[in-house]
Design an enzyme around this catalytic site. Structure first.
Site, mmCIF file in Angstrom:
data_model
loop_
_atom_site.group_PDB
_atom_site.id
_atom_site.type_symbol
_atom_site.label_atom_id
_atom_site.label_comp_id
_atom_site.label_asym_id
_atom_site.label_seq_id
_atom_site.Cartn_x
_atom_site.Cartn_y
_atom_site.Cartn_z
ATOM 1 N N GLY A 38 3.171 2.296 10.701
ATOM 2 C CA GLY A 38 4.134 3.384 10.530
ATOM 3 C C GLY A 38 4.914 3.728 11.782
ATOM 4 N N GLU A 52 -4.868 -4.764 10.768
ATOM 5 C CA GLU A 52 -3.855 -3.721 10.920
ATOM 6 C C GLU A 52 -4.083 -2.962 12.223
ATOM 7 O OE1 GLU A 52 -1.983 -2.573 6.875
ATOM 8 O OE2 GLU A 52 -3.635 -1.201 7.286
ATOM 9 N N LYS A 111 0.179 4.271 -0.172
ATOM 10 C CA LYS A 111 -0.375 5.470 0.486
ATOM 11 C C LYS A 111 -0.158 6.700 -0.423
ATOM 12 C CE LYS A 111 0.204 3.103 4.832
ATOM 13 N NZ LYS A 111 0.358 3.183 6.280
ATOM 14 N N GLU A 167 -6.316 4.954 8.097
ATOM 15 C CA GLU A 167 -6.014 6.353 7.762
ATOM 16 C C GLU A 167 -7.205 7.019 7.083
ATOM 17 O OE1 GLU A 167 -2.367 5.537 5.708
ATOM 18 O OE2 GLU A 167 -1.383 5.055 7.593
ATOM 19 N N SER A 218 4.013 -2.058 10.147
ATOM 20 C CA SER A 218 5.470 -2.136 10.325
ATOM 21 C C SER A 218 6.073 -3.478 9.922
ATOM 22 C CB SER A 218 5.863 -1.773 11.768
ATOM 23 O OG SER A 218 5.497 -0.428 12.053
ATOM 24 N N ASN A 263 0.874 -1.175 0.000
ATOM 25 C CA ASN A 263 0.000 0.000 0.000
ATOM 26 C C ASN A 263 0.909 1.221 0.000
ATOM 27 O OD1 ASN A 263 -1.772 2.071 0.498
ATOM 28 N ND2 ASN A 263 -2.286 1.432 2.589
ATOM 29 N N HIS A 308 -9.222 1.334 5.393
ATOM 30 C CA HIS A 308 -7.912 1.594 6.001
ATOM 31 C C HIS A 308 -8.074 2.593 7.149
ATOM 32 C CE1 HIS A 308 -3.753 2.642 6.639
ATOM 33 N NE2 HIS A 308 -3.446 1.551 5.979
HETATM 34 P P1 13P Z 1 3.479 0.420 7.486
HETATM 35 O O1 13P Z 1 3.949 -0.879 6.881
HETATM 36 O O2 13P Z 1 4.189 1.614 6.952
HETATM 37 O O3 13P Z 1 3.445 0.342 8.985
HETATM 38 O O4 13P Z 1 1.947 0.612 7.016
HETATM 39 C C1 13P Z 1 1.063 -0.447 7.151
HETATM 40 C C2 13P Z 1 -0.195 -0.097 6.461
HETATM 41 O O5 13P Z 1 -0.931 0.757 6.887
HETATM 42 C C3 13P Z 1 -0.506 -0.823 5.217
HETATM 43 O O6 13P Z 1 -1.817 -0.552 4.801
#
Ligand code: 13P
Length: 249
Positions: A173, A167, A11, A95, A211, A9, A93
């Site tokens: 992150g 997640e 982002k 976010e 992560s 992903n 997600h």
């Molecule tokens: P990270 O791997 O950067 O922690 O992000 C995970 C994520 O949100 C994938 O959708």
């Protein structure tokens, strides 16, 4: 045997179309073997990336999709718009839940729209740190399954169209991944709730995200019940993403 799936992903990265095409081209060379490998570039790069990777087996996903098929929804993308370009879409997600106010009902409608237009869905869920500390993880995960996946048409939401990504928000992150045991425990609760909905819970792919790196991927690949990874930061580095794919192969 459940299908294994590793998806990057991206982002809101990378910042130029050229960089997106370059990244996709490099990832398209990764041999996933029996597992499915995917990338989720920003909407604006979807068509170019799809074109650039041509006949590669890498699946292209959108990062989100609106629940309506067209209309006055400024800034949004409808499922039919991406149906000819992408194989599927991420929905739910954390976010997007955080920044755009998606709740379980909205995520359910988004997933339903994607499935109705022939798209696969990666359905994200997970608890916050405060919820985990308050001992609410089980209740939160079960509610997200019940209210987000429960309303979906059983004929459309099948193990070949719907994958779930656990997640935990505190692991995204932060560099602080869940442990394999925490992932296994959460995934078991998610499958149990899927089973209560009457779904063939054991057949659905459930990924872990938060992560994931080249260094810890093997732990998740070996974790009971975990069938893949949804990778953020590390998916922007082709070599590291390749190492994660290799761990799940
Ligand atoms: P990270 O791997 O950067 O922690 O992000 C995970 C994520 O949100 C994938 O959708």
């Amino acid at each position: 045997m459940r299908q294994r799936l590793v998806v990057g992903n991206w982002k809101m990265n990378p910042s130029t179309l050229e960089a997106a095409v370059d990244l996709a081209t490099r990832i398209a060379r990764i041999d996933g073997g029996p597992i499915d490998v995917g990338i989720a570039p920003p909407h604006v790069a979807l068509a170019r990336v799809r074109e650039a990777i041509g006949g590669s087996a890498v699946l292209v996903y959108a990062q989100d999709v609106h629940w309506e098929t067209e209309g006055a929804f400024t800034g949004q993308i409808a499922a039919p718009m991406i149906a000819g370009i992408a194989a599927g879409s991420i929905v739910g997600h954390s976010e997007v839940r955080r920044d755009q106010g998606d709740d379980d009902a909205r995520v359910a409608r988004k997933a339903a729209a994607a499935l109705a237009h022939g798209l696969r869905v990666i359905f994200c869920l997970g608890e916050s740190l405060a919820q985990r500390r308050a001992g609410e993880t089980d209740a939160v995960l079960r509610r997200q399954v019940r209210d987000g996946i429960g309303p979906l048409d059983r004929e459309r939401a099948t193990p070949s169209t719907l994958a779930i990504a656990y997640e935990p928000i505190w692991a995204i992150g932060t560099g602080e991944a869940a442990t394999a045991a925490q992932a296994t425990d959460a995934v078991a609760r998610i499958r149990d709730e899927l089973g209560r909905l009457g779904a063939a819970a054991g057949a659905f792919t459930v990924m872990y995200g938060g992560s994931v790196t080249g260094a810890n991927a093997a732990e998740f690949a070996a974790a009971e019940g975990v069938d893949g990874a949804l990778v953020g930061g590390a998916s922007l580095k082709p070599e590291e993403f390749a190492a994660i794919v290799a761990a799940f192969r």
